[in-house]
Enzyme design. Structure first.
Site, PDB file in Angstrom:
ATOM      1  N   ASN A 123       0.810  -1.219   0.000  1.00  0.00           N
ATOM      2  CA  ASN A 123       0.000   0.000   0.000  1.00  0.00           C
ATOM      3  C   ASN A 123       0.843   1.269   0.000  1.00  0.00           C
ATOM      4  O   ASN A 123       0.304   2.380   0.075  1.00  0.00           O
ATOM      5  CB  ASN A 123      -0.928   0.033   1.220  1.00  0.00           C
ATOM      6  CG  ASN A 123      -1.815  -1.179   1.316  1.00  0.00           C
ATOM      7  OD1 ASN A 123      -1.719  -1.955   2.259  1.00  0.00           O
ATOM      8  ND2 ASN A 123      -2.652  -1.380   0.311  1.00  0.00           N
TER       9      ASN A 123
ATOM     10  N   GLU B 251      -4.795   3.405  -2.653  1.00  0.00           N
ATOM     11  CA  GLU B 251      -4.172   2.450  -1.719  1.00  0.00           C
ATOM     12  C   GLU B 251      -2.976   1.728  -2.355  1.00  0.00           C
ATOM     13  O   GLU B 251      -2.588   0.645  -1.940  1.00  0.00           O
ATOM     14  CB  GLU B 251      -5.217   1.449  -1.228  1.00  0.00           C
ATOM     15  CG  GLU B 251      -6.388   2.093  -0.504  1.00  0.00           C
ATOM     16  CD  GLU B 251      -6.239   2.162   1.016  1.00  0.00           C
ATOM     17  OE1 GLU B 251      -5.684   1.231   1.598  1.00  0.00           O
ATOM     18  OE2 GLU B 251      -6.690   3.170   1.613  1.00  0.00           O
TER      19      GLU B 251
ATOM     20  N   ARG C 293     -11.824   1.460  -1.081  1.00  0.00           N
ATOM     21  CA  ARG C 293     -10.779   2.435  -0.761  1.00  0.00           C
ATOM     22  C   ARG C 293     -10.022   2.958  -1.975  1.00  0.00           C
ATOM     23  O   ARG C 293      -9.147   3.812  -1.828  1.00  0.00           O
ATOM     24  CB  ARG C 293      -9.754   1.786   0.169  1.00  0.00           C
ATOM     25  CG  ARG C 293     -10.304   1.220   1.459  1.00  0.00           C
ATOM     26  CD  ARG C 293      -9.107   0.995   2.359  1.00  0.00           C
ATOM     27  NE  ARG C 293      -9.352   0.000   3.379  1.00  0.00           N
ATOM     28  CZ  ARG C 293      -8.397  -0.516   4.132  1.00  0.00           C
ATOM     29  NH1 ARG C 293      -7.142  -0.139   3.952  1.00  0.00           N
ATOM     30  NH2 ARG C 293      -8.664  -1.399   5.052  1.00  0.00           N
TER      31      ARG C 293
ATOM     32  N   HIS D  97      -9.061  -4.866  -0.608  1.00  0.00           N
ATOM     33  CA  HIS D  97      -8.075  -4.578  -1.654  1.00  0.00           C
ATOM     34  C   HIS D  97      -8.169  -5.680  -2.707  1.00  0.00           C
ATOM     35  O   HIS D  97      -8.496  -6.829  -2.389  1.00  0.00           O
ATOM     36  CB  HIS D  97      -6.637  -4.586  -1.099  1.00  0.00           C
ATOM     37  CG  HIS D  97      -6.296  -3.421  -0.243  1.00  0.00           C
ATOM     38  ND1 HIS D  97      -5.595  -3.539   0.941  1.00  0.00           N
ATOM     39  CD2 HIS D  97      -6.539  -2.097  -0.381  1.00  0.00           C
ATOM     40  CE1 HIS D  97      -5.424  -2.351   1.477  1.00  0.00           C
ATOM     41  NE2 HIS D  97      -5.985  -1.450   0.696  1.00  0.00           N
TER      42      HIS D  97
ATOM     43  N   ASP E  76      -5.823  -7.320  -3.995  1.00  0.00           N
ATOM     44  CA  ASP E  76      -4.896  -8.431  -3.773  1.00  0.00           C
ATOM     45  C   ASP E  76      -5.411  -9.444  -2.754  1.00  0.00           C
ATOM     46  O   ASP E  76      -4.712 -10.370  -2.359  1.00  0.00           O
ATOM     47  CB  ASP E  76      -3.472  -7.934  -3.421  1.00  0.00           C
ATOM     48  CG  ASP E  76      -3.398  -7.156  -2.115  1.00  0.00           C
ATOM     49  OD1 ASP E  76      -4.392  -7.122  -1.368  1.00  0.00           O
ATOM     50  OD2 ASP E  76      -2.322  -6.587  -1.843  1.00  0.00           O
TER      51      ASP E  76
ATOM     52  N   CYS F 166       0.888  -8.434   0.938  1.00  0.00           N
ATOM     53  CA  CYS F 166       0.703  -7.082   1.510  1.00  0.00           C
ATOM     54  C   CYS F 166       2.017  -6.544   2.051  1.00  0.00           C
ATOM     55  O   CYS F 166       2.233  -5.339   2.094  1.00  0.00           O
ATOM     56  CB  CYS F 166      -0.269  -7.103   2.682  1.00  0.00           C
ATOM     57  SG  CYS F 166      -1.894  -7.702   2.289  1.00  0.00           S
TER      58      CYS F 166
END
Ligand code: SUG
Length: 459
Positions: free
Chosen positions: A117, A181, A227, A263, A265, A383
């Site tokens: 991010n 993000e 987001r 997200h 991912d 992440c």
């Protein structure tokens, strides 16, 4: 006349987030189920940092170059001061703990560990100016994450210092219309890392008042409470000078956001010519053909694309196991190696899916790593890293002291063992000695990496 041989080629550099000494569970991220479920759990900062560092070290053993992305100075007492808390540090912490515990947790959060991010990155192969582009994410959706941007920009400039090679953009405007993000919603597909890439920008927050938005003409499409905004994704592609035939904007399905896919991912993953996505990921039912056609037109090669159905992996299990948040890496062009969280091995659907993909030779190998301390806050292996496709020439210009070597691995392990706490309970955030302990640990890390340790201030 033979062309002069040009030996530079593109490899993947992994910017691996190091967990900070104040890692804790404060339930700061609505929509992130792990963050919500584990609110107020006692965390283990030392274990968390060693788990993430061990993962980074493992990648180097597989042949992936790794650059360490250091934790950020916390707590951000400057934010509390700006919000009217005053007196000594001790007084500020005590009052904030009593009056605004959520705020205190936000200024203590170690969330910068989730390097995916931190920024969006475009390799020089795909940018018309031939430079490697970075835009730090503004992370406007949650306060604790928005505090990362300024420092991230500063660190990225130190890690990638040469302006002839690297192009650092400012973050997008701080407005929910530009909510960004970073690479968690960006996937680059390519025949090989050196070839032109197809950039998939996934968004889950559209703005119906934006007349340029592809959703304007579909009033039945829900607004989406995610987001990543369409405007942010479009601006990133524009800033990074990506040609129109090399980019696709893809609307995530709002129903996925509702069940914990905050997200992209968490529900899709890609590496080189491989793309895996869950059948509930996107609004466009024809997305498979759209991506395939664009990829084929660009690279003249076929894409290995797999739609994972609920029969193979129910959406709930995808979110619980974080299968899609595995890293897929290619130390050599023939590799598609999966680095999955241990939770995938423990989920019968996710594990069977990996076995199936191995049998089909879609994956060439799979490893399961324990990053549970991060997972409990909604952060899997993918992440914890930011992918930087970089040419071997450009690699010579990165901040060499942050490149993970066996020696640096040992030094960082020692700092973590010597200076990180074994555990951190919610009440410990009110303990003023945590301020000094955290600062001491961070100063050692920055010194070791030869990066400037600047205490944050509001800018
Ligand atoms: O932004 N969790 C992070 C997890 C980020 C995961 N990143 C990717 N999927 N790429 C987030 O929600 C939880 C912090 C807390 O609750 O204390 C948190 O911020």
């Amino acid at each position: 006349m033979p062309m002069p041989e040009h030996t530079t080629h593109t490899v993947e550099l992994s910017l691996e987030g190091l967990v900070g000494p104040t890692h804790n569970y404060a339930g700061l991220s609505p929509g992130n189920l792990a963050s919500q479920h584990n609110k107020n759990l006692t965390s283990k900062p030392k274990t968390a940092a060693l788990q993430a560092l061990d993962k980074a070290h493992f990648l180097t053993q597989l042949g992936i170059p790794v650059l360490i992305f250091p934790p950020q100075p916390r707590p951000r007492l400057d934010i509390l001061r700006a919000l009217g808390f005053n007196g000594s540090n001790q007084n500020i912490i005590k009052t904030a703990c009593k009056q605004a515990p959520h705020l205190l947790a936000s200024v203590y959060s170690a969330s910068s560990m989730w390097a995916a991010n931190a920024a969006t990155v475009t390799p020089s192969t795909d940018a018309t100016d031939n430079k490697l582009h970075f835009t730090p994410a503004n992370l406007t959706s949650n306060l604790h994450r928005s505090l990362e941007t300024h420092h991230t920009a500063n660190v990225l400039k130190q890690l990638f210092p040469d302006s002839e090679q690297f192009h650092h953009h400012p973050p997008l405007p701080t407005s929910s219309n530009f909510s960004d993000e970073g690479a968690a919603n960006h996937t680059r597909l390519c025949a090989d890392y050196s070839s032109p890439g197809l950039h998939l920008f996934t968004y889950n927050k559209s703005n119906q008042t934006d007349t340029d938005s592809p959703d304007t003409h579909h009033p039945d499409v829900p607004e989406g409470d995610g987001r990543q905004s369409f405007q942010a994704s479009r601006s990133l592609a524009h800033q990074h000078q990506i040609e129109h035939n090399q980019r696709l904007f893809i609307h995530q399905h709002p129903c996925a956001v509702e069940v914990g896919v905050f997200h992209n991912d968490v529900i899709a993953t890609g590496n080189r010519n491989l793309f895996l996505y869950h059948e509930n990921a996107y609004l466009n039912p024809d997305i498979l053909n759209t991506i395939t056609e664009h990829f084929c037109a660009l690279s003249n090669q076929s894409l290995h694309i797999r739609k994972i159905t609920n029969d193979h992996l129910p959406l709930k299990d995808a979110v619980e196991s974080y299968f899609f948040n595995s890293q897929i890496i290619s130390p050599t062009p023939k590799d598609q190696i999966l680095i999955a969280p241990l939770e995938v091995k423990q989920n019968k659907y996710a594990f069977a899916l990996v076995e199936h993909l191995l049998e089909q030779n879609i994956l060439t190998d799979a490893h399961y790593l324990n990053v549970r301390q991060s997972m409990q806050n909604g952060g899997g292996p993918a992440c914890l890293r930011l992918r930087v496709p970089i040419t071997t020439d450009q690699l010579k210009h990165v901040h060499i002291h942050a490149l993970l070597t066996p020696k640096l691995y040992e030094q960082l392990t020692n700092i973590i063992n010597d200076h990180y706490r074994d555990s951190l309970a919610p009440d410990d955030l009110a303990d003023p000695t945590l301020i000094t302990d955290a600062n001491t640990a961070l100063k050692h890390i920055y010194h070791c990496l030869q990066l400037n340790y600047t205490q944050n201030s509001i800018s």
